[in-house]
Motif scaffolding. Structure first.
Motif, PDB file in Angstrom:
ATOM      1  N   LYS A  16       0.810  -1.215   0.000  1.00  0.00           N
ATOM      2  CA  LYS A  16       0.000   0.000   0.000  1.00  0.00           C
ATOM      3  C   LYS A  16       0.850   1.275   0.000  1.00  0.00           C
ATOM      4  CE  LYS A  16      -3.750  -2.320   2.494  1.00  0.00           C
ATOM      5  NZ  LYS A  16      -4.594  -2.327   3.728  1.00  0.00           N
ATOM      6  N   TYR A  17       2.178   1.121  -0.029  1.00  0.00           N
ATOM      7  CA  TYR A  17       3.072   2.285   0.065  1.00  0.00           C
ATOM      8  C   TYR A  17       3.279   2.923  -1.305  1.00  0.00           C
ATOM      9  CZ  TYR A  17       4.659   0.820   4.763  1.00  0.00           C
ATOM     10  OH  TYR A  17       4.728   0.474   6.084  1.00  0.00           O
ATOM     11  N   SER A  18       3.418   4.236  -1.313  1.00  0.00           N
ATOM     12  CA  SER A  18       3.887   4.948  -2.505  1.00  0.00           C
ATOM     13  C   SER A  18       5.399   4.775  -2.599  1.00  0.00           C
ATOM     14  CB  SER A  18       3.553   6.434  -2.402  1.00  0.00           C
ATOM     15  OG  SER A  18       4.298   7.033  -1.345  1.00  0.00           O
TER      16      SER A  18
END
Length: 206
Positions: A124-126
């Motif tokens: 879910k990380y950029s």
């Protein structure tokens, strides 16, 4: 105490990469590698850690083989190495344990303002979040020698400035070996500049 590289040569089938690189990295200071893509800087970093085969007469720390001093060095090449099913907190706890660090995890999380996502899975990380986690692992390790390959990729300008200020502080008592596409930003903080050209590593006076 120093990290010493002696006569390091790297080649692959039909490709010569580095010829006879010999250098001593002192226990403190910031060493900047300047090189075009594909010139061998990442191969040098991997060779120092024994991740790829190379011809050399020994890579040592304080005259001891690298294999005995592994926890004195921290190198995590890229956020691509992350298991996206794990969380940032999982990695921070793992590195703190493996490197037997006394650095407080919460302090590092606060420094990079990771509170809102550190417990979420990395999927879910950029890109910027992943890069801050990567840097956080270096801080958590508290290793004497930090080898960083394009560590400021994916960061906005303010975050890059924050990183460089922190690295400048750490370089007073640790050895920072770094490569960066933002080399003009790193130049003012570099104690030594090493340029790779025509398979040779040149020590530029700085």
């Amino acid at each position: 105490m120093a990290l010493e590289v002696k006569n390091l040569s790297i080649s692959f089938p039909h490709l010569r990469v580095i010829n006879n690189f010999t250098y001593q990295f002192n226990q403190n200071g910031l060493y900047l590698f300047v090189a075009t893509n594909g010139s061998g800087k990442t191969s040098i970093f991997r060779s120092i850690l024994g991740l790829i085969h190379s011809k050399n007469n020994g890579i040592t720390i304080d005259d001891k083989p690298m294999a005995q001093m592994r926890r004195s060095v921290f190198y995590y090449e890229s956020s691509n190495w992350f298991d996206i099913n794990m969380s940032g907190m999982d990695y921070l706890k793992l590195i703190k344990t493996q490197w037997k660090s006394n650095v407080k995890i919460n302090a590092v999380i606060h420094f990079w303002k990771m509170e809102n996502y550190v417990n979420k899975s990395i999927r879910k990380y950029s890109l910027g979040m992943k890069q801050k986690l990567l840097i956080a692992l270096y801080l958590i390790s508290d290793a004497d020698y930090l080898i960083m390959d394009e560590i400021n990729n994916g960061l906005d300008e303010d975050s890059r400035k924050k990183l460089l200020k922190k690295l400048n502080e750490l370089s007073q008592h640790k050895c920072i070996i770094i490569s960066s596409h933002y080399k003009d930003e790193v130049y003012p903080y570099a104690d030594k500049i090493l340029t790779i050209k025509d398979h040779e590593v040149i020590n530029d006076n700085h």
